[in-house]
Enzyme design. Structure first.
Site, PDB file in Angstrom:
ATOM      1  N   THR A   1      -4.007   3.475   3.463  1.00 25.69           N
ATOM      2  CA  THR A   1      -5.112   4.258   4.250  1.00 25.69           C
ATOM      3  C   THR A   1      -6.313   4.403   3.331  1.00 25.69           C
ATOM      4  OG1 THR A   1      -3.284   5.305   5.736  1.00 25.69           O
ATOM      5  CG2 THR A   1      -5.870   5.635   5.961  1.00 25.69           C
ATOM      6  N   THR A   2      -6.121   5.087   2.122  1.00 27.57           N
ATOM      7  CA  THR A   2      -6.860   5.823   1.141  1.00 27.57           C
ATOM      8  C   THR A   2      -7.752   4.607   0.647  1.00 27.57           C
ATOM      9  OG1 THR A   2      -5.410   7.491   0.845  1.00 27.57           O
ATOM     10  CG2 THR A   2      -7.224   7.280  -0.760  1.00 27.57           C
TER      11      THR A   2
ATOM     12  N   SER B   1       7.359   6.640  -0.315  1.00 27.94           N
ATOM     13  CA  SER B   1       5.721   7.357  -0.371  1.00 27.94           C
ATOM     14  C   SER B   1       5.783   8.420   0.476  1.00 27.94           C
ATOM     15  CB  SER B   1       4.751   6.042  -0.335  1.00 27.94           C
ATOM     16  OG  SER B   1       3.599   6.728  -0.521  1.00 27.94           O
TER      17      SER B   1
ATOM     18  N   HIS C   1      -4.337   6.716  12.625  1.00 28.96           N
ATOM     19  CA  HIS C   1      -2.827   6.528  12.487  1.00 28.96           C
ATOM     20  C   HIS C   1      -2.423   6.021  13.830  1.00 28.96           C
ATOM     21  CE1 HIS C   1      -2.769   7.328   8.236  1.00 28.96           C
ATOM     22  NE2 HIS C   1      -2.559   8.656   8.439  1.00 28.96           N
TER      23      HIS C   1
ATOM     24  N   ARG D   1       2.744  -2.241   4.992  1.00 26.45           N
ATOM     25  CA  ARG D   1       3.405  -2.415   3.813  1.00 26.45           C
ATOM     26  C   ARG D   1       4.826  -2.418   4.069  1.00 26.45           C
ATOM     27  NH1 ARG D   1       2.468   2.702  -0.502  1.00 26.45           N
ATOM     28  NH2 ARG D   1       3.215   1.570  -2.400  1.00 26.45           N
TER      29      ARG D   1
END
Ligand code: PAP
Length: 354
Positions: free
Chosen positions: A98-99, A190, A158, A182
């Site tokens: 996302t980032t 993560s 999200h 991912r």
């Protein structure tokens, strides 16, 4: 709060004013109704152990943290979001990139407006530049202020595809989605590390084994992970001009190709001159893990998402690598996740990146 009355710049005739006041009042009543609906719903929802909070609640097949107010956001969005054909929505399951994508889309979309030497990403983190609409559609004030944003608007979410309002997912809305998935083994690791850092001290630790069991059963924020991915994957097959489906591993492997695709998809392809001048590579460098994680603005301080949630900005940058799961998961754990992936993705035509 009536919308017309809250806007001092609104220049309208007395007749129109009356009409707008009425619409504003109607909307205020409807906000109140949505809020009541949300409050009534909470005690009826199935509960499971949370990762970062005590419990997660299941709503329409997906798991939400009650204290992040995203569930309230999902319900408000259903009733009050007014899409524009120029809206771009970055959709992700947490910890899938996302980032990074927030930075890449923001930089690509706004490249005509900013010099790289004076770029907003140098002084504001990606999460400060691209808001999650999950947390802002909570009350009339925040909804009104986001309705006032200039076009093209860029939001992140999200929320799973099936929980988005039809008014957004229908092809006639014109809104476009960029989704990134991912490999679930890296997502699990993560997520567990991120949540362990953010889990309040009053709660007992959540071991990797416990997190693994919950993840495999689909119990994680906005999970089941596989259902989240498949929702957007199917939408991308049905409407490739509406949903661009990307993989974190492909982006890491060949960012140039994918940033070009991204630019074309959002209707801002790189010109021949930009290509010659290395504009694609510059954006990739600006948004790289190495660059962003070393900027002072991303090294600390809290990123506030809503009155209830604030996260230390440095927690969004850990390693940014493919395959780090090998340092955490046993062979057996990896096998079980692969098995679930094989079963869930069977017949879909999708394979996770490795
Ligand atoms: P969020 O859903 O909480 O916003 P998100 O940004 O999706 O998190 O995922 C964070 C992951 O992206 C982290 O992965 P890791 O734990 O395996 O290291 C983070 O390091 C990685 N990440 C953050 N920025 C970048 C970047 N610029 N390039 C590549 N990966 C990045």
């Amino acid at each position: 709060m009536p919308l017309a009355a809250s806007n001092p710049c609104h220049n309208i005739s007395p007749e129109n004013y009356k009409q707008e006041m009425k619409e504003g009042d109607d909307e205020a009543i409807s906000f109140q109704k949505t809020d009541e609906k949300y409050r009534d719903l909470i005690p009826t929802l199935p509960k499971e152990k949370g990762w970062m909070v005590e419990h997660l609640l299941q709503y329409n097949g997906y798991w939400f943290s009650p204290s992040t107010s995203a569930l309230k956001g999902a319900i408000f969005l259903q009733h009050h979001f007014k899409p524009r054909p120029t809206d771009v929505l970055l959709a992700t399951s947490p910890k899938t990139g996302t980032t990074w994508l927030k930075a890449l889309i923001f930089a690509t979309m706004n490249r005509a407006n900013f010099e790289l030497s004076n770029h907003p990403l140098l002084t504001t983190g990606p999460h400060g530049l691209v808001p999650f609409f999950d947390f802002i559609f909570q009350d009339d004030d925040s909804i009104s202020s986001h309705r006032a944003l200039p076009s093209p608007r860029l939001f992140a979410t999200h929320f799973p595809y099936s929980l988005l309002p039809e008014i957004v997912t229908t092809s006639s809305s014109g809104c476009r989605f960029v989704y990134i998935c991912r490999n679930p083994k890296d997502v699990l690791v993560s997520k567990w590390l991120f949540m362990s850092k953010s889990r309040p001290k009053e709660l007992p630790n959540l071991s990797l084994e416990e997190a693994f069991e919950l993840f495999c059963r689909g119990v994680s924020h906005f999970g089941p992970y596989w259902d989240h991915v498949l929702g957007y994957w199917k939408a991308s097959l049905e409407s490739p001009n509406k949903v661009l489906f990307l993989k974190y591993e492909d982006m890491k492997n060949d960012p140039v190709v994918h940033v070009r695709r991204l630019a074309e998809f959002i209707g801002k392809p790189f010109s021949a001159e930009e290509e010659r001048n290395g504009a694609v590579e510059e954006i990739i460098r600006l948004c790289s893990f190495e660059n962003l994680s070393n900027l002072e603005v991303n090294k600390g301080g809290m990123q506030k998402f809503s009155p209830e949630i604030a996260v230390d900005k440095s927690n969004f940058f850990r390693k940014g690598q493919v395959g780090d799961w090998k340092n955490y998961l046993t062979e057996e754990m990896a096998k079980r996740i692969d098995q679930i992936s094989d079963e869930k993705l069977l017949g879909s035509g999708l394979r996770f990146g490795t």
